[in-house]
Design a protein around this motif. Structure first.
Motif, PDB file in Angstrom:
ATOM      1  N   THR A   1      15.101  85.319  96.648  1.00  0.00           N
ATOM      2  CA  THR A   1      15.138  83.877  96.874  1.00  0.00           C
ATOM      3  C   THR A   1      16.581  83.446  97.084  1.00  0.00           C
ATOM      4  O   THR A   1      17.517  84.221  96.872  1.00  0.00           O
ATOM      5  N   LYS A   2      16.759  82.212  97.485  1.00  0.00           N
ATOM      6  CA  LYS A   2      18.103  81.667  97.647  1.00  0.00           C
ATOM      7  C   LYS A   2      18.833  81.616  96.305  1.00  0.00           C
ATOM      8  O   LYS A   2      20.053  81.713  96.253  1.00  0.00           O
ATOM      9  N   VAL A   3      18.079  81.485  95.222  1.00  0.00           N
ATOM     10  CA  VAL A   3      18.663  81.415  93.883  1.00  0.00           C
ATOM     11  C   VAL A   3      19.354  82.739  93.534  1.00  0.00           C
ATOM     12  O   VAL A   3      20.350  82.751  92.807  1.00  0.00           O
ATOM     13  N   ASP A   4      18.853  83.861  94.092  1.00  0.00           N
ATOM     14  CA  ASP A   4      19.452  85.170  93.824  1.00  0.00           C
ATOM     15  C   ASP A   4      20.832  85.316  94.463  1.00  0.00           C
ATOM     16  O   ASP A   4      21.590  86.217  94.099  1.00  0.00           O
ATOM     17  N   ARG A   5      21.152  84.463  95.415  1.00  0.00           N
ATOM     18  CA  ARG A   5      22.460  84.381  96.061  1.00  0.00           C
ATOM     19  C   ARG A   5      22.913  85.711  96.682  1.00  0.00           C
ATOM     20  O   ARG A   5      24.079  86.094  96.579  1.00  0.00           O
ATOM     21  N   LEU A   6      21.986  86.414  97.325  1.00  0.00           N
ATOM     22  CA  LEU A   6      22.341  87.611  98.073  1.00  0.00           C
ATOM     23  C   LEU A   6      22.703  87.219  99.498  1.00  0.00           C
ATOM     24  O   LEU A   6      22.063  86.361 100.095  1.00  0.00           O
ATOM     25  N   LYS A   7      23.724  87.841 100.049  1.00  0.00           N
ATOM     26  CA  LYS A   7      24.157  87.519 101.401  1.00  0.00           C
ATOM     27  C   LYS A   7      23.142  88.045 102.421  1.00  0.00           C
ATOM     28  O   LYS A   7      22.482  89.061 102.199  1.00  0.00           O
TER      29      LYS A   7
END
Length: 124
Positions: A40-46
């Motif tokens: 998810t966007k919350v995981d903040r993976l590029k």
């Protein structure tokens, strides 16, 4: 897999796409690899890391590649081909007020400049 990628683009090689539109297409296209990886966007993976994991290329890059291939295909055709005649045609009359629409050939020239190619390289 290559056939699937061509079907997804819906003839986008003929669209005179703006940078803002390319960014929006890339954002929408990234939703599926994120979903496949359960990120998810919350995981903040590029995005680059997700693309590396799924081995998916940016949609804008594939579209750019297809646009240059299509331009080369049209330019290599003979002078009587309707696509070639339309590309070289001059429309009589004036333009409407306001900012001019983005033209397909201007996008192709920009793609060639980004790839450090000349218009003569289209014939190779």
């Amino acid at each position: 897999m290559e056939k699937l990628e061509k079907d997804v683009k819906y003839g986008a090689e003929t669209w005179p796409v703006k940078r803002v539109q390319e960014k929006k297409l890339d954002a929408v296209e990234m939703k599926m690899p994120r979903f496949m990886c359960r990120v998810t966007k919350v995981d903040r993976l590029k995005n680059e890391r997700i693309r590396g994991t799924t081995k998916v290329v940016e949609l804008s890059e594939k579209t750019r590649e297809s646009r240059l291939q299509w331009c080369g295909h049209v330019m290599r055709r003979d002078e009587t081909y309707v696509g070639r005649r339309v590309m070289q045609m001059e429309v009589p009359g004036g333009r409407a007020r306001g900012r001019p629409k983005r033209m397909w050939m201007a996008v192709v020239r920009e793609d060639l400049r980004n790839k450090q190619l000349s218009e003569d390289d289209v014939f190779d």
